[in-house]
Write an enzyme that holds these catalytic residues in place. Structure first.
Site, PDB file in Angstrom:
ATOM      1  N   GLY A   1      -5.723 -54.639-100.423  1.00 35.49           N
ATOM      2  CA  GLY A   1      -6.310 -53.946-101.572  1.00 35.49           C
ATOM      3  C   GLY A   1      -6.975 -54.891-102.546  1.00 35.49           C
TER       4      GLY A   1
ATOM      5  CG  ASP B   1       2.296 -45.921-104.370  1.00 34.46           C
ATOM      6  OD1 ASP B   1       2.200 -44.979-103.541  1.00 34.46           O
ATOM      7  OD2 ASP B   1       3.389 -46.416-104.715  1.00 34.46           O
TER       8      ASP B   1
ATOM      9  CG  HIS C   1       4.566 -39.918-104.810  1.00 35.95           C
ATOM     10  ND1 HIS C   1       5.618 -39.742-103.932  1.00 35.95           N
ATOM     11  CD2 HIS C   1       4.064 -41.155-104.539  1.00 35.95           C
ATOM     12  CE1 HIS C   1       5.735 -40.804-103.156  1.00 35.95           C
ATOM     13  NE2 HIS C   1       4.818 -41.689-103.510  1.00 35.95           N
TER      14      HIS C   1
ATOM     15  CB  THR D   1       5.737 -53.689-101.738  1.00 31.47           C
ATOM     16  OG1 THR D   1       4.559 -54.459-101.436  1.00 31.47           O
ATOM     17  CG2 THR D   1       6.040 -52.776-100.564  1.00 31.47           C
TER      18      THR D   1
HETATM   19  N1  SAM Z   1       6.572 -45.997-104.190  1.00 29.36           N
HETATM   20  C1  SAM Z   1       6.847 -47.344-103.772  1.00 29.36           C
HETATM   21  C2  SAM Z   1       7.225 -48.192-104.961  1.00 29.36           C
HETATM   22  O1  SAM Z   1       7.241 -47.678-106.064  1.00 29.36           O
HETATM   23  O2  SAM Z   1       7.571 -49.356-104.762  1.00 29.36           O
HETATM   24  C3  SAM Z   1       5.648 -47.897-103.030  1.00 29.36           C
HETATM   25  C4  SAM Z   1       5.594 -47.304-101.663  1.00 29.36           C
HETATM   26  S1  SAM Z   1       4.231 -47.682-100.674  1.00 29.36           S
HETATM   27  C5  SAM Z   1       4.994 -47.536 -99.137  1.00 29.36           C
HETATM   28  C6  SAM Z   1       3.961 -49.401-100.923  1.00 29.36           C
HETATM   29  C7  SAM Z   1       2.847 -49.867-100.008  1.00 29.36           C
HETATM   30  O3  SAM Z   1       2.074 -50.920-100.607  1.00 29.36           O
HETATM   31  C8  SAM Z   1       3.313 -50.449 -98.653  1.00 29.36           C
HETATM   32  O4  SAM Z   1       2.938 -49.575 -97.620  1.00 29.36           O
HETATM   33  C9  SAM Z   1       2.609 -51.803 -98.550  1.00 29.36           C
HETATM   34  O5  SAM Z   1       2.167 -52.095 -97.232  1.00 29.36           O
HETATM   35  C10 SAM Z   1       1.461 -51.602 -99.527  1.00 29.36           C
HETATM   36  N2  SAM Z   1       0.855 -52.839-100.024  1.00 29.36           N
HETATM   37  C11 SAM Z   1       1.497 -53.913-100.538  1.00 29.36           C
HETATM   38  N3  SAM Z   1       0.609 -54.872-100.875  1.00 29.36           N
HETATM   39  C12 SAM Z   1      -0.642 -54.384-100.581  1.00 29.36           C
HETATM   40  C13 SAM Z   1      -1.959 -54.895-100.708  1.00 29.36           C
HETATM   41  N4  SAM Z   1      -2.191 -56.136-101.197  1.00 29.36           N
HETATM   42  N5  SAM Z   1      -3.000 -54.116-100.320  1.00 29.36           N
HETATM   43  C14 SAM Z   1      -2.772 -52.860 -99.825  1.00 29.36           C
HETATM   44  N6  SAM Z   1      -1.541 -52.319 -99.666  1.00 29.36           N
HETATM   45  C15 SAM Z   1      -0.478 -53.079-100.044  1.00 29.36           C
END
Ligand code: SAM
Length: 287
Positions: free
Chosen positions: A138, A158, A62, A160
């Protein structure tokens, strides 16, 4: 008694964490969500069987995803976070002087709800009045922003990983990068994580080469994160002006990994990473 949580980094390499107890298990419209207490890294969030963040080492990821771009931008006031539902990135972004508006677009409200319950260190800034949380895709938000007047100085993804059929896959496409260009204000900076190069080198190669094609500046940096596969974890930046390889400002807030020297060193790529990124100088690839 506990158990071992195992993540398959690749068909031939697995990582294991000793779990003292499971704190939460649930399924949202988007993914399976687990919260566990690990013996060595404290409380951790797992999404679709992939380790996302741990209380023990989240500061590295972070701090580097927030401080490198934000301290490279001369006056970042409006920041967009895509994903980041665990709250750690928003916490770091809100520390940076001059930031007055942060929009966090997280597709899964259950991730935020669970993080608030079990990851208080991550979510301590989610009630900051400068922060707006939108629970939607997003990609759609960025596309709409590209056609509006409300641009952002810095956009951070940030999410998945793009592998599999999770909601993050579109965030690694050329079409998304084109929308990002439209959502940035003049002189803006974009950064997304591009994963562990030992396991998914194609993510770094594909993203860095497309960002280099679409942005005037593309620069790749990396850091060492114990709980991500292979330790080395990369970030790809697209810039409409600022050179990210050296900070323009210092961090007037406490950090445990980030320093100005770490910032500059992070852009020095070992040859095997340089090959994945393509021809560049000082970790930067100019179109
Ligand atoms: N630090 C982690 C990593 O490096 O992989 C990421 C953690 S964070 C919890 C990842 C977040 O991205 C998840 O909560 C997921 O729901 C979100 N996410 C995935 N695709 C997304 C999208 N298209 N729009 C918004 N959020 C999304």
């Amino acid at each position: 008694m506990g158990f071992w949580f195992e993540e398959a980094a690749s068909p031939g390499h697995r990582l294991q964490w000793k779990v003292i107890r499971e704190l939460y298990s649930g399924t949202s419209d988007f993914q399976n969500i687990h919260i566990v207490e690990t013996e060595e890294f404290g409380v951790a969030m797992i999404l679709d069987e992939i380790m996302q963040t741990t209380a023990g080492d989240e500061f590295i990821y972070h701090e580097m995803l927030a401080s490198v771009p934000l301290l490279s931008h001369p006056h970042p006031s409006r920041v967009l976070i895509i994903g980041g539902g665990d709250g750690g990135l928003a916490r770091e972004v809100l520390k940076v002087p001059g930031v007055d508006t942060v929009v966090m677009v997280e597709i899964d409200p259950l991730v935020i709800e669970v993080a608030r319950r079990f990851l208080p260190g991550h979510t301590q800034s989610l009630n900051d009045p400068r922060l707006t949380i939108q629970c939607e895709d997003g990609a759609a938000y960025v596309r709409a922003t590209a056609h509006s007047r409300d641009k952002f100085d810095v956009i951070l993804v940030d999410s998945t990983d793009p592998e599999g059929d999770g909601p993050g896959q579109f965030l690694y496409t050329p079409a998304f990068h084109t929308d990002i260009l439209g959502a940035l204000s003049p002189g803006g900076i974009y950064v997304q994580h591009t994963g562990a190069p030992f396991y998914n080198p194609e993510v770094l190669t594909d993203v860095s080469r497309d960002v280099a094609r679409q942005f005037p500046i593309c620069q790749v940096y990396w850091c060492a994160i114990p709980t991500y596969p292979g330790g080395i974890f990369t970030f790809t930046a697209g810039s409409l002006g600022p050179d990210l390889t050296h900070p323009q400002r210092t961090a007037p807030y406490p950090t445990r990994y980030y320093t100005p020297a770490i910032h500059a060193a992070a852009f020095v790529l070992p040859p095997f990473l340089q090959e994945l990124v393509g021809p560049s100088k000082d970790g930067g690839t100019r179109a």
